[in-house]
Design an enzyme around this catalytic site. Structure first.
Site, PDB file in Angstrom:
ATOM      1  N   GLY A 242       0.815  -1.198  -0.176  1.00  0.00           N
ATOM      2  CA  GLY A 242      -0.009   0.030   0.009  1.00  0.00           C
ATOM      3  C   GLY A 242       0.744   1.335   0.077  1.00  0.00           C
ATOM      4  N   ARG A 243       1.939   1.221   0.692  1.00  0.00           N
ATOM      5  CA  ARG A 243       2.988   2.550   0.665  1.00  0.00           C
ATOM      6  C   ARG A 243       3.196   2.545  -0.613  1.00  0.00           C
ATOM      7  NH1 ARG A 243       5.458  -0.128   6.067  1.00  0.00           N
ATOM      8  NH2 ARG A 243       3.989   0.681   7.419  1.00  0.00           N
ATOM      9  N   TYR A 362      -1.389   8.819   6.106  1.00  0.00           N
ATOM     10  CA  TYR A 362      -2.049   7.484   6.146  1.00  0.00           C
ATOM     11  C   TYR A 362      -1.043   6.461   5.563  1.00  0.00           C
ATOM     12  CZ  TYR A 362      -3.983   9.136   1.446  1.00  0.00           C
ATOM     13  OH  TYR A 362      -4.160   9.387   0.037  1.00  0.00           O
ATOM     14  N   GLU A 363      -1.341   5.327   5.798  1.00  0.00           N
ATOM     15  CA  GLU A 363      -0.615   4.012   5.683  1.00  0.00           C
ATOM     16  C   GLU A 363       0.629   4.107   5.972  1.00  0.00           C
ATOM     17  OE1 GLU A 363      -1.366   1.972   1.868  1.00  0.00           O
ATOM     18  OE2 GLU A 363      -3.242   3.050   1.616  1.00  0.00           O
ATOM     19  N   GLY A 364       0.839   4.529   7.086  1.00  0.00           N
ATOM     20  CA  GLY A 364       2.052   4.615   7.764  1.00  0.00           C
ATOM     21  C   GLY A 364       2.543   6.092   7.758  1.00  0.00           C
TER      22      GLY A 364
END
Length: 380
Positions: A242-243, A362-364
């Site tokens: 996802g990153r 988001y997503e880390g």
């Protein structure tokens, strides 16, 4: 090393660019102002294969590679990051998670519809007290034999109001800590599953972000993904991919700002000439282009690592960390180059600047990316 795109990749990029310019651009300002989810555009993206870009064709996907995914995400994000984040979540988190770790029955039942855009997916990890600390899941899934009883709250869920399929991370055995976490497939409409109000956000306002409540939701045993206790590993593995998607989104936001700034600098005159002829502006453009190009190389490296089957935890984290930084900094510069017009909605750059910030969160968060990168370096 070959830094040139293949003919097929160029065709994919151009198709995404045409769609973004012809379909996403009209009405993008109004969708941002009214926080409107682009329902019709989602259907069209499904028809183009953008909802299941990397999914095997036998499950209804396009069967493309990660480089194609990055190219599509960049072009969509130049115009509408609200639409692109929905594409990213559906592809990177939901479709990838199901194809990589789901069983055949789960793939046939859910993946085939998600990959074509017939249905939309959401990934539910974040909680009020468990954002970056994903091990501290307060949402519980009590094993009842043939089913689990799901209770808890998830927030900041992209596609939360419009999704049909939700991948929910929950704690089954707290004594086992992260090894007691599981991942479940939850369907919209299950009894006890409630969707809260839409969040009123700074950026990506057209995307659908909600808090979700689970009150004694009965989830069949066959809806658990993987073996008992696999949930945390599932979430981390899925987020790594996802990153790359969010890095590509950040790259697109930065690129969109740069392209608008370059165009404006060739049209706007001050002191008797176009402002691009003034060194102050010309040097800004040079810095913008250089940093965006560096970000693009990092994003492409991560995508190539993934396609080659190489561990991409570090390269994906580096791509997201740097691309999101570039997105934030270069959209600010795009607004600056536009001067007073940069503060006006019709010139688009103020929206890109607002959209850029979330890519660092988001997503880390960027801080989490540094943890991932530093741990990788220290371990060697």
């Amino acid at each position: 090393m070959d830094f040139n795109l293949t003919e097929e990749h160029l065709m994919i990029r151009d198709a995404a660019r045409d769609f973004a310019q012809n379909e996403l651009l009209p009405g993008v300002i109004e969708r941002d102002e009214k926080q409107e989810f682009p329902n019709e555009l989602v259907r069209k993206m499904g028809e183009l294969g953008f909802m299941g870009i990397m999914v095997d064709p036998k499950y209804g996907g396009s069967g493309m590679d990660s480089v194609s995914y990055v190219l599509i995400m960049e072009e969509l994000s130049k115009i509408d990051a609200s639409a692109s984040v929905m594409v990213s979540v559906n592809n990177s988190l939901v479709c990838y998670g199901l194809e990589a770790y789901g069983n055949e029955e789960q793939k046939q039942k859910y993946l085939t519809k998600l990959a074509t855009g017939e249905q939309i997916g959401a990934f539910c990890l974040s909680e009020p007290e468990a954002g970056s600390d994903a091990t501290s899941q307060a949402t519980t899934a009590e094993d009842k034999g043939d089913h689990y009883l799901l209770n808890g709250t998830k927030n900041w869920i992209t596609n939360g109001g419009r999704a049909d399929v939700f991948l929910v991370i929950a704690q089954t055995d707290r004594s086992k800590k992260h090894r007691g976490i599981n991942a479940f497939i939850v369907e919209k409409g299950m009894e006890g599953f409630h969707i809260g109000p839409k969040e009123d956000k700074l950026g990506i306002r057209g995307s659908d972000t909600h808090t979700l409540q689970f009150n004694d939701v009965k989830v069949p045993k066959e809806n658990r993904i993987g073996e008992d206790g696999f949930g945390f590993k599932f979430a981390m593995k899925t987020l790594s991919g996802g990153r790359i998607g969010i890095a590509a989104q950040a790259l697109g936001i930065a690129s969109g700002g740069y392209e608008l700034a370059l165009k404006y600098s060739k049209e706007r005159k001050a002191f008797g000439t176009e402002i691009c002829n003034h060194q102050a502006i010309a040097f800004k453009l040079a810095d913008m282009y250089t940093e965006i190009s560096a970000a693009r190389h990092l994003v492409m490296k991560a995508a190539c690592d993934k396609d080659a089957g190489i561990n991409y935890d570090q390269s994906g984290a580096m791509a997201k960390l740097y691309a999101s930084k570039v997105a934030m900094e270069q959209t600010v510069e795009a607004v600056q180059i536009h001067g007073g017009n940069g503060f006006v909605k019709e010139y688009h750059v103020e929206r890109l600047m607002r959209d850029a910030k979330i890519t660092q969160i988001y997503e880390g968060t960027s801080e989490i990316q540094k943890i991932v990168i530093s741990r990788s370096l220290i371990k060697g």
